[in-house]
Motif scaffolding. Sequence first.
Motif, PDB file in Angstrom:
ATOM      1  N   ALA A   1      -8.477  10.775  -0.076  1.00  0.00           N
ATOM      2  CA  ALA A   1      -7.843   9.872   0.885  1.00  0.00           C
ATOM      3  C   ALA A   1      -8.765   9.607   2.059  1.00  0.00           C
ATOM      4  O   ALA A   1      -9.468  10.506   2.534  1.00  0.00           O
ATOM      5  N   GLN A   2      -8.773   8.379   2.498  1.00  0.00           N
ATOM      6  CA  GLN A   2      -9.488   7.976   3.703  1.00  0.00           C
ATOM      7  C   GLN A   2      -8.466   7.378   4.651  1.00  0.00           C
ATOM      8  O   GLN A   2      -7.870   6.327   4.367  1.00  0.00           O
ATOM      9  N   ASP A   3      -8.259   8.073   5.771  1.00  0.00           N
ATOM     10  CA  ASP A   3      -7.240   7.677   6.746  1.00  0.00           C
ATOM     11  C   ASP A   3      -5.861   7.607   6.091  1.00  0.00           C
ATOM     12  O   ASP A   3      -5.037   6.730   6.395  1.00  0.00           O
ATOM     13  N   GLY A   4      -5.608   8.526   5.180  1.00  0.00           N
ATOM     14  CA  GLY A   4      -4.298   8.605   4.543  1.00  0.00           C
ATOM     15  C   GLY A   4      -4.057   7.619   3.439  1.00  0.00           C
ATOM     16  O   GLY A   4      -2.936   7.513   2.936  1.00  0.00           O
ATOM     17  N   VAL A   5      -5.099   6.869   3.017  1.00  0.00           N
ATOM     18  CA  VAL A   5      -4.950   5.863   1.967  1.00  0.00           C
ATOM     19  C   VAL A   5      -5.916   6.170   0.836  1.00  0.00           C
ATOM     20  O   VAL A   5      -7.111   6.416   1.069  1.00  0.00           O
ATOM     21  N   ARG A   6      -5.402   6.150  -0.393  1.00  0.00           N
ATOM     22  CA  ARG A   6      -6.235   6.355  -1.569  1.00  0.00           C
ATOM     23  C   ARG A   6      -6.426   5.012  -2.267  1.00  0.00           C
ATOM     24  O   ARG A   6      -5.445   4.357  -2.622  1.00  0.00           O
ATOM     25  N   SER A   7      -7.691   4.615  -2.452  1.00  0.00           N
ATOM     26  CA  SER A   7      -8.014   3.308  -3.032  1.00  0.00           C
ATOM     27  C   SER A   7      -8.778   3.488  -4.335  1.00  0.00           C
ATOM     28  O   SER A   7      -9.606   4.400  -4.457  1.00  0.00           O
TER      29      SER A   7
ATOM     30  N   GLU B   1      -4.085   0.411  -3.789  1.00  0.00           N
ATOM     31  CA  GLU B   1      -4.096   1.376  -2.686  1.00  0.00           C
ATOM     32  C   GLU B   1      -2.752   2.085  -2.613  1.00  0.00           C
ATOM     33  O   GLU B   1      -1.693   1.446  -2.725  1.00  0.00           O
TER      34      GLU B   1
ATOM     35  N   GLU C   1      -0.658   4.583  -0.135  1.00  0.00           N
ATOM     36  CA  GLU C   1      -0.585   5.151   1.207  1.00  0.00           C
ATOM     37  C   GLU C   1       0.246   6.430   1.175  1.00  0.00           C
ATOM     38  O   GLU C   1       1.329   6.472   0.580  1.00  0.00           O
TER      39      GLU C   1
END
Length: 443
Positions: A111-117, A174, A176
């Motif tokens: 996760a980057q800033d709580g978001v997985r893309s 994405e 969240e």
Amino acid sequence: MPSQNMLPKGQRRRTVKHEYRAQRTLAQEREAALRASGEVDEDAPVQSYDTAEFSSPSLPTSPFAFTPGLVTTGPSGGKHPQEEQSPRRYPAPYVFPDDAPEIQVLDDLEAQDGVRSFTADSAASGMRLDAYLAKALPDISRARVVLLIEKGQVTVDDKPGKGKQKLKGGELVEIEGEPRPEPLHAEPEDIPLDIVYEDDDLAVVNKAAGMMVHAGAGDSERNRGTLVNALLFHMGKSLSQVSGDLRPGIVHRLDKQTSGLIVVAKNDSTHRKLSEMFSERRMRKVYVALVHGWIKPASGPQDSGTIQLPISRDLVRRIRMTTRRPGGRSAVSHWSVLEKIDGPYGKFTVVEVRIETGRTHQIRVHMQAIGHPVVGDFLYGAPHRINPIGGPQAVEEGFELDRNFLHAAELEFAHPRTGEKLALHAELPEELVQVLERVRGAS
């Protein structure tokens, strides 16, 4: 020989017996004439054909092929002479290829800033979004995927995703927040408890009706107001952990709408010993119930009996149990009559039930199986409203009971550490006492 199926449509109810007999007579006369003239060799082998030659045009046609009204075959092999070859009404079933591309599993999504893309796999072309995520993230259930999408935590190319939308492959997906839910833990709550007995090893609580013993797995919405929440507040972290974080200290259970005594273990050693006592039937459990009608024993004048019917899950209504399916788990309930009531609301029986086994809904199912459901038990056939037997003109008014008239009144066992005999009792709750007085007709 002719048959009704060889006739044209619309005439197949007409009898062909006379035609059958006439053709048989002609055939017999021709055969007799040939024998008389010596043209038939009695010793000649019977003519036979190879099955592969049955479709050969060289085979002789049926002697009835051109007889009016006796049609043997049509142009496409059918029996109607005007039949024409026609295309198939339905196409051949589609066979899905076995070499469908496999969906790449996404094992490590950071996760980057709580978001997985991530980018949708090309093999996901034509798949629904929810089906693709369930395969790409195998540790997440399909139900969890649907929940993430419904809450707007999944986007496809910066647009809110929909479960039924079809992917083309290559889209930016994405998620969240945490796709995998955190394990549930029961939280302490300041809820009053009626503690009948307590020491360093165990406690016995008189549970009120309407209180769940513990929340279900994944049931965060209802993980409040349970017996476990109250126990954690009053006893802290001293409860046993044998049953997991959601059910600390819980050795056995009572139904939500059943009141009475329930034993709680404070350490793992006591928990295991109490569980052995339950499984080996060394724990005496006695319930008091009010049931509809007067219970009559199967035989004998005594007002007692035993119900020994196996219990299994109902296949139609999964929240119910039943005694009507084969292969259920054994269950034994001993009952004895405490009081027979014949009052303004009809006939009722107050029974004392001692159970040897602890199956789900055991007493409720067994009482329903013998035709005497527990008062207030709508799930197993009891009426929602108890009306006077005089009908609308009766002086008494009907009433409802929003719980089962079932109370765990007695609990008797040997203390798992000291061996001391514990015999505990809990009186009927006030709401059940009032129901008894009402059905008796007491003013």
